[in-house]
Design a protein around this motif. Structure first.
Motif: not given
Length: 552
Positions: A504-510
């Motif tokens: 989910v952190e990857a989604l936040y880092s989009l």
């Protein structure tokens, strides 16, 4: 701050996000600044007492559908060329280099698609509000949902002029009152023609800074040499990673969706298209605004390079406050030019605020009031429209005061503006390109898109706040605090030493440049799935082919 600057005669102080930058005004500067305000108010008064004297809603809200291509195109440019853009783009280039310039690659499709897809649909239906289309295509519930989403998207824009850098209540009283005056009295014609005047002032202010700054730095050749030596001239970055903040793909492809959200379905822009005399003039306005956008982008990038040539890596202030200090430093011995640049900032703010007032008054009248009072007389409707513009002006003053007390709320408000454009784009695309989508799918899809937008936006904000970054890499990932098309330079970024996020952190880092594409796609996908589950029904309104005869 240099001693020469600090010893100059006193004056108007500017507050930019809690930092104070001394701005040294002479009588000439005040005169230039006053001319901007008087001219803007004068244009509003002229259209209030000339022509039809704003006696009908068609004249007040739609400029009698009589505008030509050039003023419409310059107004399209000015509407979102805010003071934050004038401050943000140079700071972006100073900090990260010219990779940001590749955003210009998105302008072609970002304006071509509205010209040949969205404008024909809206114009041929003779709409006043873009959200009328949603009722024709789906039902009244979808129209109201779209309208309310737009209102919550645009209200933060009313706070934008707090960022102009002038002492808060001086800005509130001057811009708020002048803008309310010419918007409430002169209607859309006054808004468009003041946009034209203010666009000229914006160009003049930016050019003055670049010419004087480059001259003091040793000329453009020297500016370029220092930028190359300082690694500020970026090449073509074809990294496909969507978590990378700025690459060719994030800017050139993700930027297309940002442009579509702004120039395709935003009521402030659609209203200008619909004020054109003919559909051809409306389409041409998109073509004319394309080179203008490129010029604006190049001026912002060039100003950032001139700043770097002057200061190098040793910024005298935090990057977010850099441009104001730079301008006052460059112009400290040139009376009149500080006033010109402040007029430039005010012009950006005024054009944005007046567009917000006018478009909000239009959707409130056309989408929320008129449907419930179909027998309202034209005189009452026009009077109420003017009253709505006035009320939004007063709301603007109140919100600016609140924002001055609660600064962090201001940043959150701007992120709302960026997050809501994508779901609205998705809603219109769902209606225009997928005739089997139904109203239930539209409502659920919009809700899903907004939920996703706020989840990712707030999650990325919280994640970024939890990381203390000592430095700023030249290309890294960050979500926007402010309007995603103009203010990336004002964000604090996660250090490159941080491990690549997963889950989910990857989604936040989009990358924030993909927000609009991600959120609009969510609306379309969820909307289509829900439509299939609830029983598809072919639309009773215009959809896939705007060039074909429209079916109502």
């Amino acid at each position: 701050m240099s001693s020469s600057a600090s010893e100059t005669k006193p004056t108007l102080s500017s507050v930019v996000m809690g930092e104070v930058v001394q701005m040294h005004f002479t009588t000439v500067d005040y005169v230039i600044f006053a001319v901007l305000l008087v001219a803007s108010a004068g244009i509003g008064l002229f259209y209030a007492f000339s022509g039809g004297r704003q006696r009908t809603t068609q004249e007040f809200l739609m400029a009698d559908r009589s505008m030509s291509c050039l003023p419409v195109s310059l107004s399209l440019l000015a509407t979102f060329q805010s003071a934050v853009a004038i401050l943000g783009a140079p700071s972006e280039v100073y900090t990260f280099g010219t990779q940001y310039w590749f955003l210009g690659c998105s302008y072609f499709l970002g304006l071509l698609i509205p010209a040949h897809v969205f404008i024909p649909v809206f114009y041929r239906l003779r709409l006043s509000s873009a959200y009328e289309y949603l009722e024709l295509r789906f039902n009244k519930t979808v129209r109201i949902c779209g309208t309310i989403t737009f209102i919550f998207q645009m209200v933060p824009v009313l706070l934008i002029y707090v960022m102009t850098g002038i002492d808060l209540w001086g800005a509130v009283l001057t811009m708020g009152l002048v803008c309310t005056l010419y918007t409430a009295l002169g209607g859309l014609k006054a808004v468009i023609w003041t946009d034209v005047f203010q666009t000229v002032v914006m160009f003049a202010g930016q050019l003055a800074v670049i010419i004087v700054g480059a001259s003091q730095a040793g000329g453009l050749a020297e500016v370029w040499r220092k930028a190359v030596n300082g690694s500020r001239i970026a090449g073509l970055d074809l990294n496909p990673d969507p978590l990378q903040r700025h690459t060719f793909w994030t800017l050139g492809v993700g930027g297309v969706f940002l442009m579509l959200a702004l120039y395709g379905v935003n009521q402030a822009q659609v209203q200008r298209y619909l004020s054109s005399r003919t559909e051809k003039e409306a389409v041409m306005s998109c073509y004319v605004v394309f080179p203008c956008q490129q010029i604006v982008l190049c001026l912002g990038c060039l100003m950032g390079l001139v700043m770097f040539a002057r200061y190098g890596e040793d910024s005298p202030l935090d990057k977010g406050y850099m441009v104001l200090y730079f301008v006052m430093d460059v112009f400290r011995n040139l009376p009149g030019l500080p006033g010109l640049f402040v007029a430039c900032l005010f012009s950006g703010a005024l054009s944005t605020i007046s567009s917000a007032f006018n478009s909000l008054a239009t959707v409130t009248m056309e989408d929320l009031i008129k449907p419930h009072f179909p027998n309202m007389t034209e005189t009452k409707a026009t009077f109420l429209s003017k009253g709505l513009a006035l009320v939004y002006g007063l709301v603007c003053l109140a919100m600016a005061y609140i924002a001055s007390i609660m600064g962090s709320v201001l940043q959150a408000a701007f992120s709302i503006f960026g997050m809501m454009g994508g779901p609205l784009l998705g809603l219109f695309c769902l209606g225009m390109f997928f005739p089997w989508a139904n109203s239930v799918g539209a409502v659920v899809g919009l809700a899903a898109g907004l939920t996703m937008a706020f989840w990712v936006g707030i999650g990325s904000f919280v994640m970024r706040m939890s990381v203390i970054s000592p430095g700023l890499p030249l290309n890294t990932t960050a979500p926007p605090l402010l309007d995603s098309t103009t203010t990336s330079a004002l964000t604090s970024l996660v250090s490159t030493s941080t491990p690549k996020p997963t889950g989910v952190e990857a989604l936040y880092s989009l990358s924030y440049m993909w927000y609009s594409a991600h959120n609009s796609t969510t609306v379309v996908v969820v909307g289509l799935l829900v439509s299939l589950l609830t029983g598809t029904s072919w639309s009773r309104g215009p959809h896939t082919s705007p060039t074909a005869p429209l079916r109502l």
